[in-house]
Design a protein around this motif. Structure first.
Motif, PDB file in Angstrom:
ATOM      1  N   ARG A  12     -70.856  18.248  42.625  1.00  0.00           N
ATOM      2  CA  ARG A  12     -70.611  17.962  44.032  1.00  0.00           C
ATOM      3  C   ARG A  12     -71.813  18.364  44.872  1.00  0.00           C
ATOM      4  O   ARG A  12     -72.509  19.324  44.569  1.00  0.00           O
ATOM      5  N   GLY A  13     -72.031  17.618  45.939  1.00  0.00           N
ATOM      6  CA  GLY A  13     -73.178  17.838  46.790  1.00  0.00           C
ATOM      7  C   GLY A  13     -72.889  18.782  47.943  1.00  0.00           C
ATOM      8  O   GLY A  13     -71.841  19.427  47.976  1.00  0.00           O
ATOM      9  N   PRO A  14     -73.852  18.849  48.857  1.00  0.00           N
ATOM     10  CA  PRO A  14     -75.066  18.043  48.893  1.00  0.00           C
ATOM     11  C   PRO A  14     -76.025  18.350  47.734  1.00  0.00           C
ATOM     12  O   PRO A  14     -76.179  19.504  47.339  1.00  0.00           O
ATOM     13  N   VAL A  15     -76.642  17.265  47.210  1.00  0.00           N
ATOM     14  CA  VAL A  15     -77.546  17.363  46.070  1.00  0.00           C
ATOM     15  C   VAL A  15     -78.846  16.654  46.431  1.00  0.00           C
ATOM     16  O   VAL A  15     -78.817  15.502  46.867  1.00  0.00           O
ATOM     17  N   PRO A  16     -80.004  17.302  46.261  1.00  0.00           N
ATOM     18  CA  PRO A  16     -81.271  16.601  46.527  1.00  0.00           C
ATOM     19  C   PRO A  16     -81.499  15.493  45.499  1.00  0.00           C
ATOM     20  O   PRO A  16     -81.229  15.661  44.315  1.00  0.00           O
ATOM     21  N   ILE A  17     -81.998  14.368  45.978  1.00  0.00           N
ATOM     22  CA  ILE A  17     -82.313  13.245  45.096  1.00  0.00           C
ATOM     23  C   ILE A  17     -83.781  13.349  44.707  1.00  0.00           C
ATOM     24  O   ILE A  17     -84.648  13.461  45.580  1.00  0.00           O
ATOM     25  N   PRO A  18     -84.112  13.319  43.411  1.00  0.00           N
ATOM     26  CA  PRO A  18     -85.525  13.364  43.020  1.00  0.00           C
ATOM     27  C   PRO A  18     -86.313  12.221  43.666  1.00  0.00           C
ATOM     28  O   PRO A  18     -85.801  11.098  43.793  1.00  0.00           O
ATOM     29  N   ALA A  19     -87.514  12.521  44.058  1.00  0.00           N
ATOM     30  CA  ALA A  19     -88.323  11.514  44.757  1.00  0.00           C
ATOM     31  C   ALA A  19     -88.590  10.298  43.898  1.00  0.00           C
ATOM     32  O   ALA A  19     -88.762   9.183  44.416  1.00  0.00           O
ATOM     33  N   ASP A  20     -88.629  10.476  42.553  1.00  0.00           N
ATOM     34  CA  ASP A  20     -88.928   9.337  41.681  1.00  0.00           C
ATOM     35  C   ASP A  20     -87.686   8.571  41.236  1.00  0.00           C
ATOM     36  O   ASP A  20     -87.769   7.674  40.400  1.00  0.00           O
ATOM     37  N   ALA A  39     -89.220  11.323  48.895  1.00  0.00           N
ATOM     38  CA  ALA A  39     -88.885  12.733  49.062  1.00  0.00           C
ATOM     39  C   ALA A  39     -87.918  12.953  50.225  1.00  0.00           C
ATOM     40  O   ALA A  39     -87.860  12.171  51.163  1.00  0.00           O
ATOM     41  N   GLY A  40     -87.161  14.058  50.107  1.00  0.00           N
ATOM     42  CA  GLY A  40     -86.339  14.510  51.211  1.00  0.00           C
ATOM     43  C   GLY A  40     -84.981  13.860  51.344  1.00  0.00           C
ATOM     44  O   GLY A  40     -84.296  14.065  52.347  1.00  0.00           O
ATOM     45  N   LYS A  41     -84.543  13.080  50.354  1.00  0.00           N
ATOM     46  CA  LYS A  41     -83.243  12.410  50.449  1.00  0.00           C
ATOM     47  C   LYS A  41     -82.158  13.281  49.803  1.00  0.00           C
ATOM     48  O   LYS A  41     -82.388  13.967  48.809  1.00  0.00           O
ATOM     49  N   ILE A  42     -80.967  13.218  50.390  1.00  0.00           N
ATOM     50  CA  ILE A  42     -79.837  14.041  49.957  1.00  0.00           C
ATOM     51  C   ILE A  42     -78.657  13.133  49.597  1.00  0.00           C
ATOM     52  O   ILE A  42     -78.369  12.162  50.304  1.00  0.00           O
ATOM     53  N   ALA A  43     -77.999  13.467  48.506  1.00  0.00           N
ATOM     54  CA  ALA A  43     -76.781  12.756  48.102  1.00  0.00           C
ATOM     55  C   ALA A  43     -75.588  13.694  48.227  1.00  0.00           C
ATOM     56  O   ALA A  43     -75.733  14.920  48.238  1.00  0.00           O
ATOM     57  N   GLN A  44     -74.405  13.112  48.295  1.00  0.00           N
ATOM     58  CA  GLN A  44     -73.174  13.901  48.379  1.00  0.00           C
ATOM     59  C   GLN A  44     -72.598  14.252  47.014  1.00  0.00           C
ATOM     60  O   GLN A  44     -71.726  15.104  46.900  1.00  0.00           O
ATOM     61  N   ALA A  45     -73.075  13.576  45.975  1.00  0.00           N
ATOM     62  CA  ALA A  45     -72.594  13.865  44.624  1.00  0.00           C
ATOM     63  C   ALA A  45     -73.604  13.322  43.621  1.00  0.00           C
ATOM     64  O   ALA A  45     -74.341  12.371  43.900  1.00  0.00           O
ATOM     65  N   ARG A  46     -73.633  13.976  42.460  1.00  0.00           N
ATOM     66  CA  ARG A  46     -74.430  13.462  41.343  1.00  0.00           C
ATOM     67  C   ARG A  46     -73.517  13.354  40.128  1.00  0.00           C
ATOM     68  O   ARG A  46     -72.808  14.306  39.780  1.00  0.00           O
ATOM     69  N   LEU A  47     -73.559  12.213  39.473  1.00  0.00           N
ATOM     70  CA  LEU A  47     -72.813  12.002  38.238  1.00  0.00           C
ATOM     71  C   LEU A  47     -73.809  11.751  37.122  1.00  0.00           C
ATOM     72  O   LEU A  47     -74.656  10.852  37.226  1.00  0.00           O
ATOM     73  N   ARG A  48     -73.716  12.541  36.075  1.00  0.00           N
ATOM     74  CA  ARG A  48     -74.591  12.345  34.914  1.00  0.00           C
ATOM     75  C   ARG A  48     -73.804  11.600  33.839  1.00  0.00           C
ATOM     76  O   ARG A  48     -72.814  12.086  33.322  1.00  0.00           O
ATOM     77  N   TYR A  49     -74.260  10.405  33.522  1.00  0.00           N
ATOM     78  CA  TYR A  49     -73.600   9.550  32.537  1.00  0.00           C
ATOM     79  C   TYR A  49     -74.335   9.638  31.201  1.00  0.00           C
ATOM     80  O   TYR A  49     -75.552   9.450  31.141  1.00  0.00           O
ATOM     81  N   GLY A  79     -79.124   6.302  44.692  1.00  0.00           N
ATOM     82  CA  GLY A  79     -80.263   6.237  43.776  1.00  0.00           C
ATOM     83  C   GLY A  79     -79.819   6.555  42.359  1.00  0.00           C
ATOM     84  O   GLY A  79     -78.714   7.047  42.139  1.00  0.00           O
ATOM     85  N   PHE A  80     -80.699   6.265  41.411  1.00  0.00           N
ATOM     86  CA  PHE A  80     -80.421   6.622  40.024  1.00  0.00           C
ATOM     87  C   PHE A  80     -81.726   7.017  39.342  1.00  0.00           C
ATOM     88  O   PHE A  80     -82.822   6.600  39.749  1.00  0.00           O
ATOM     89  N   VAL A 100     -76.758   9.394  38.434  1.00  0.00           N
ATOM     90  CA  VAL A 100     -76.442   8.491  39.532  1.00  0.00           C
ATOM     91  C   VAL A 100     -76.092   9.340  40.752  1.00  0.00           C
ATOM     92  O   VAL A 100     -75.247  10.240  40.673  1.00  0.00           O
ATOM     93  N   TYR A 101     -76.761   9.056  41.864  1.00  0.00           N
ATOM     94  CA  TYR A 101     -76.577   9.808  43.104  1.00  0.00           C
ATOM     95  C   TYR A 101     -75.777   8.951  44.092  1.00  0.00           C
ATOM     96  O   TYR A 101     -76.077   7.764  44.275  1.00  0.00           O
ATOM     97  N   LEU A 102     -74.760   9.556  44.704  1.00  0.00           N
ATOM     98  CA  LEU A 102     -73.831   8.825  45.553  1.00  0.00           C
ATOM     99  C   LEU A 102     -73.882   9.320  46.989  1.00  0.00           C
ATOM    100  O   LEU A 102     -74.076  10.509  47.243  1.00  0.00           O
ATOM    101  N   ASN A 103     -73.678   8.395  47.919  1.00  0.00           N
ATOM    102  CA  ASN A 103     -73.658   8.732  49.341  1.00  0.00           C
ATOM    103  C   ASN A 103     -72.353   9.376  49.786  1.00  0.00           C
ATOM    104  O   ASN A 103     -72.274   9.920  50.887  1.00  0.00           O
ATOM    105  N   HIS A 104     -71.321   9.258  48.963  1.00  0.00           N
ATOM    106  CA  HIS A 104     -70.013   9.817  49.284  1.00  0.00           C
ATOM    107  C   HIS A 104     -69.504  10.570  48.064  1.00  0.00           C
ATOM    108  O   HIS A 104     -70.032  10.435  46.964  1.00  0.00           O
ATOM    109  N   ARG A 105     -68.443  11.326  48.247  1.00  0.00           N
ATOM    110  CA  ARG A 105     -67.849  12.033  47.118  1.00  0.00           C
ATOM    111  C   ARG A 105     -66.329  12.036  47.277  1.00  0.00           C
ATOM    112  O   ARG A 105     -65.800  12.000  48.392  1.00  0.00           O
ATOM    113  N   LEU A 106     -65.660  12.060  46.153  1.00  0.00           N
ATOM    114  CA  LEU A 106     -64.210  12.104  46.120  1.00  0.00           C
ATOM    115  C   LEU A 106     -63.775  13.403  45.458  1.00  0.00           C
ATOM    116  O   LEU A 106     -64.539  14.032  44.718  1.00  0.00           O
ATOM    117  N   SER A 107     -62.519  13.770  45.685  1.00  0.00           N
ATOM    118  CA  SER A 107     -62.021  14.995  45.063  1.00  0.00           C
ATOM    119  C   SER A 107     -61.802  14.812  43.572  1.00  0.00           C
ATOM    120  O   SER A 107     -61.789  15.780  42.815  1.00  0.00           O
TER     121      SER A 107
END
Length: 806
Positions: free
Chosen positions: A408-416, A432-442, A496-497, A524-531
Motif C-alpha cells: 500500500r502507498g504512497p509508494v515512489p515510482i522509479p524514474a525508469d 522522477a518524483g512520481k508517487i503511486a497509491q499502491a504497488r503490486l508485484r506480479y 506505471g510499470f 505495477v504502480y496504481l493511482n488508486h488503492r483498494l482495501s
C-alpha cells in the motif's frame, strides 16, 4: 452432484476431527524430459494409450477432458440426447421445466435476475409528479402481500445471499424483510395501484384484479437479468473486479430511476469513492456501500421484490456422466472454473465432453470486441487463460498464472518505470518524483502459445500499449468506443510499470522428473488503492493470453478496413465484425497481412525496445504455419485450442504441452462449494468466542456425501483452501458499522471476535458467518446482540440471538 442423485446427502453434525480421505497413491514416472519434442511426444502417447500403474505421471498439463465440443441445441434436442449422455451439460433455460427431472440430472443454482417494482407511470395518482416518497413506499407495502410468491425468492432488498458482500448488509436485508412481512392497513381513500406485468414471470405474479389496462398502469413489475445488468455496466467502463458485489449491481439497477437530482448526485459521489478506493479502511468502505444502497433504494420509485435462481443441469449418470463440476455463483457454467474442473467419470484425464448451448453463436470470434454472447463466453472460458480467475463462489480473484504481493502507498515510482502514451501507446519513462497509491508485484508463470512460440515480456505488457493506443483517438475513422470504454479503468489506474527481472519456477516430481517455467517479475504502480488486494490485482495485470502479434494483426486489420473490433463499429463503418476463425474472406486477407509482416519483420514502434526484427519474423512465421495447419488465427496460451468448427458448433482440443504450468486437479477444491455454520457462541464481555461446524466431502467410489462435523484445526496448520474463516460486522447504536474483520483462530478451534473499545454505551449487533473455501453463497449468518453498559465497564452485560438467513 452425487452420481444418480439430484443433491448430495447431508448428515447430522458430529463432534470429531474431519475425516481425511487420501487419494490412491501414484507411482512417480521414470522418464526424464530433455526437450520440448520429447514432452509433446509423451503427451500424445499418453492420450493414445491407456495409463498403466507403473508409468503414471504425477502431472498432466491442461485439464480433464481431452476434447470439448460446444454445440447449439434446442431444448428438444438436448432432452433427446440426455439419456444417451450425448449432452453432459446444458446452458439455457431450465431444461426440465414442467417435466420430470431424471435421476442422473444434477442441478446447480446461480443468481439469475432481480424481480423489481417500478413506479413509472407518467400520469395518474402514482406518477412521479403526483407522489412523494412516503406515498410510493406505502403503495409498495400494499402491493407486495398481494403478489404470488411462486417462481422467485421473496427478498425485498437489492443485496442478496448470492452477492459476496451480503454479510455486510445482512442486518439491513433482515429489516427490509420484517417491514414487508405483514400487510399494512388499507387506505380506502387511496386507489390500489394497477400493475403492468412485463415478462412471463411477472404475469404469473400479478393477481387478476391488479392487472392494469394497456395504457393505464401505475407501476411495472418485471425481471431484470443479472447478466444483462453486468454486461451493460461492462460496456460503459469494462467489467470491474467488484462486478459481483451487491452494492455495484444495485447502482446499475437504480441508475436513472430516481426523480431526485440531489440524491442522484450524492449516490454518484459515493459510487465514485468506492470505485476509486477513496476510503480509509474496510470499515469505512462497508459504511459507504450501505449508505449507497440506502440512498438509491430510499425513494421507493423502484424497489426490489426478490430474485430468481438459474437452474443448469449436468449429466451425472454413473458411467457416462460427468462429475467435479465447478460453476460460478452468478454466471453458472459460463465461468472459467467450469472447464478447469469438470471430468468424465469413465476417463480420469481424458474423454470427450459435450456441452449444449441454447443459442447459436452470434458474436464474432475475436477476444477484443467479440466472443461476448453465451456461446462465445463459454468458448473463451476454455481457450483463454487470464492471469487471475474470478472467485467462483465469492468476490475478488484466485491465482491462475500470477502470484501477487501488494504494497500500500504512497509508494515512489522509479524514474525508469514505463507508462504508455495516450493515443499512440509508445512507452515513455515516468520520470522522477512520481508517487503511486499502491504497488503490486506480479510473478507470472509463462508458457508456450498454441503456435509453438513462448510468452515473453513483450506479450505481457502489450495490453497496456493497446489500451492507451485505442483509448485516445476519437477523431480516427477506426476509433471504436466499445474498445475505448473497456480499457478506461486500466488507463485511469495505471501509473506505471517496471520489469524487475526473471526467476525460474521448478516443479520436482522425483525420479529426475522436473518441469521448469520462466517467471517474469513485473511491478505495477496504481493511482488508486483498494482495501482488498485481490480486487486491485484484477484491474491492470501485466498479462495477455494472446501473443502480441495476434493483437497487432487485429489492430492492422481494423486500420486497413478489413474488419472492426465490435459490432457497433462494424455497422458504423460498413465492414465485417472481425472474426479470427469463421470468416473465410477475412481469413484470406489476414493471411496476406501475416506474410507481409513476416517479410518486413514488422513490430509496432511501441515494441521496438523489446522485440528485434529477427524475433518479429519468427513470430509471424509461426503464426503463418499455425494458420496453414489449423485454418484460424485464434492463438492463445490457454489449456484448450480451437480445433474445428461449424456455424453452430466448436470443437476444442486439450493443449497437452508440458510447458503449460497447470494441470488436472489444480482447481478441484472449487468444484463442490462447502458451507459452514456457527455452532456455539459465548459472550465473555470483552470478546465473543465462536465454534463452527463445517461441511466436508466423504467419497464412495463415484458418489459422495456432504457431512457436517465440528471443526478442529488440522495438526501442523496443513489446511489451506479448506480452512474456515469467520467474518464479522459489528453495527453500533447509530446503525453504522463500527468494526469489521476476520475473527482470530486459537489452537483449540475457537474463533475470537474482539469486543473491546467498541464505543459509546448501547446495543451493538454482531453479524458473523463462517466461510470455507471462499464460498460466500447463501451464508448462515448469526446475529448476536451485545450491550455495552458503560464506556469504561469491565464486564458488559449482553444478550444474544442467533438466527440463520438465506
Amino acid at each position: 452432484m452425487t452420481s444418480g442423485s439430484a443433491a448430495p446427502t447431508r448428515r447430522a453434525p458430529t463432534r470429531r476431527p474431519p475425516v481425511v480421505c487420501p487419494l490412491a497413491p501414484r507411482r512417480a514416472a521414470r522418464w526424464r524430459f530433455t526437450g520440448r519434442a520429447w514432452a509433446v511426444a509423451l503427451a500424445q502417447l499418453l492420450l493414445c494409450l491407456p495409463a498403466r500403474a507403473d508409468h503414471e505421471l504425477p502431472f498432466y498439463p491442461s485439464f480433464y477432458p481431452q476434447q470439448i465440443k460446444i454445440e447449439t441445441l434446442d431444448r428438444a434436442a438436448a432432452l433427446a440426447g440426455w439419456s444417451k449422455a450425448r449432452v453432459h451439460a446444458y446452458l439455457g433455460d431450465d431444461l426440465f421445466a414442467g417435466a420430470p427431472v431424471p435421476d442422473d440430472a444434477t442441478p446447480v443454482a446461480s443468481l439469475a435476475s432481480y424481480v423489481v417494482l417500478t413506479f413509472d407511470a407518467t400520469s395518474g395518482p402514482y406518477s412521479a409528479a403526483n407522489t412523494d416518497r412516503e406515498s410510493r413506499c406505502a403503495a409498495a407495502a400494499r402491493i407486495l402481500p398481494r403478489l404470488t410468491r411462486e417462481g422467485y425468492v421473496f427478498h425485498p432488498y437489492p443485496v442478496t445471499p448470492y452477492h459476496p458482500d451480503f454479510l455486510e448488509q445482512s442486518d439491513l436485508a433482515a429489516q427490509a424483510r420484517a417491514r414487508y412481512a405483514a400487510a399494512p392497513h388499507a387506505d380506502d381513500e387511496t386507489p390500489a395501484p394497477m400493475l403492468r406485468a412485463r415478462g412471463a414471470l411477472a404475469e404469473r405474479l400479478v393477481p387478476a384484479n391488479a392487472h392494469a389496462e394497456p395504457r393505464g398502469w401505475d407501476a411495472t413489475i418485471e425481471e431484470i437479468d443479472i447478466d444483462a445488468l453486468r454486461d451493460a455496466g461492462a460496456a460503459a467502463s469494462g467489467d470491474p473486479p467488484w462486478a459481483k458485489d451487491g452494492w455495484y449491481q444495485t447502482y446499475l439497477l437504480y441508475a436513472g430511476q430516481s426523480a431526485n437530482a440531489v440524491a442522484d448526485a450524492a449516490a454518484a459521489r459515493m459510487f465514485n469513492r468506492l470505485e476509486n478506493g477513496s476510503y480509509r479502511d474496510a470499515t469505512e468502505k462497508i459504511n459507504l456501500e450501505r449508505a449507497l444502497v440506502g440512498k438509491l433504494a430510499n425513494g421507493c420509485r423502484r424497489m426490489v421484490i426478490g430474485y430468481t435462481l438459474r437452474k443448469q443441469y449436468f449429466n451425472s449418470e454413473y458411467s457416462l456422466g460427468v462429475e467435479n463440476v465447478g460453476f460460478d455463483s452468478q454466471r453458472g457454467f459460463h465461468s472459467p472454473i467450469f472447464p478447469r474442473t469438470v471430468k468424465l467419470k469413465d476417463f480420469p484425464w481424458n474423454g470427450w465432453l459435450r456441452i449444449g448451448v441454447a443459442t447459436a453463436p452470434q458474436a464474432a470470434w475475436n477476444p477484443i470486441g467479440g466472443l461476448n454472447d453465451a456461446f462465445g463466453r463459454l468458448l473463451w472460458a476454455a481457450i483463454g487463460d487470464p492471469a487471475l480467475l474470478p472467485d467462483p463462489h465469492g468476490g475478488g480473484s484466485i491465482d491462475n498464472r500470477a502470484r501477487i504481493a501488494a504494497k500500500r502507498g504512497p509508494v515512489p515510482i522509479p524514474a525508469d518505470a514505463w507508462k504508455p502514451e495516450a493515443g499512440t501507446g509508445r512507452l515513455r519513462a515516468v520520470g522522477a518524483g512520481k508517487i503511486a497509491q499502491a504497488r503490486l508485484r506480479y510473478s507470472l508463470v509463462t508458457s508456450s502459445f498454441h503456435d509453438g512460440t513462448h510468452c515473453d515480456v513483450a506479450d505481457l505488457v502489450y495490453p497496456y500499449i493497446f489500451a492507451f493506443r485505442w483509448g485516445g483517438r476519437p477523431a480516427d475513422a477506426a476509433f471504436d468506443p466499445v474498445v475505448a470504454h473497456s480499457g478506461a479503468r486500466m488507463r485511469d489506474w495505471l501509473a506505471g510499470f517496471r520489469i524487475v527481472g526473471m526467476e525460474t519456477q521448478t516443479r520436482n516430481y522425483g525420479d529426475d522428473l522436473k518441469f521448469t517455467y520462466p517467471v517474469p517479475i513485473i511491478d505495477v504502480y496504481l493511482n488508486h488503492r483498494l482495501s482488498d488486494p485481490t480486487e486491485s490485482a484484477l484491474i491492470a495485470p501485466p498479462w495477455s493470453t494472446l501473443p502480441w502479434e495476434v493483437i497487432v494483426l487485429m489492430e492492422e486489420a481494423v486500420n486497413r478496413g478489413i474488419g472492426a473490433f465490435s459490432r457497433d463499429a462494424a455497422q458504423r463503418r460498413g465492414v465485417p465484425w472481425l472474426d479470427l476463425a469463421r470468416d473465410g474472406d477475412v481469413g484470406v486477407r489476414l493471411a496476406a497481412l501475416v506474410d507481409e509482416f513476416q517479410r518486413e519483420g514488422y513490430r509496432p514502434e511501441s515494441l521496438r525496445a523489446l522485440v528485434s526484427v529477427r524475433e518479429a519474423r519468427e513470430r509471424w512465421a509461426a503464426l503463418a504455419r499455425f494458420h496453414v495447419e489449423h485454418h484460424h488465427f485464434l492463438v492463445t496460451n490457454g489449456p484448450y485450442r480451437l480445433d474445428s468448427w461449424t456455424m453452430d458448433a466448436a470443437v476444442l482440443e486439450a493443449f497437452r504441452d508440458f510447458g503449460y504450468p497447470l494441470g488436472v486437479g489444480e482447481f478441484d477444491a472449487y468444484a463442490i462449494p462447502l458451507r459452514a455454520y456457527v455452532s456455539s457462541i459465548e459472550d465473555r464481555g470483552d470478546r465473543l468466542e465462536l465454534r463452527a461446524d463445517v461441511e466436508q466431502v466423504v467419497r464412495s467410489q463415484r458418489s459422495y456425501e456432504i457431512e457436517r462435523v465440528g471443526y478442529v484445526p488440522a495438526a501442523g496448520g496443513g489446511e489451506k483452501h479448506g480452512q474456515p474463516r469467520v467474518r464479522y460486522v459489528i453495527v453500533g447504536p447509530g446503525a453504522s458499522v463500527v468494526r469489521a474483520g476476520t475473527a482470530a483462530l486459537d489452537p483449540t478451534g475457537r474463533f475470537v471476535i474482539d469486543l473491546k473499545h467498541l464505543g459509546a454505551p448501547g446495543r451493538y449487533t454482531v453479524a458473523a458467518a463462517v466461510f470455507v473455501g471462499g464460498n460466500t453463497m447463501e451464508p448462515s449468518i448469526s446475529f448476536i446482540q451485545h450491550r455495552v453498559e458503560g464506556a469504561t465497564a469491565t464486564r458488559q452485560a449482553a444478550s444474544r440471538e442467533a438466527v440463520s438467513r438465506h
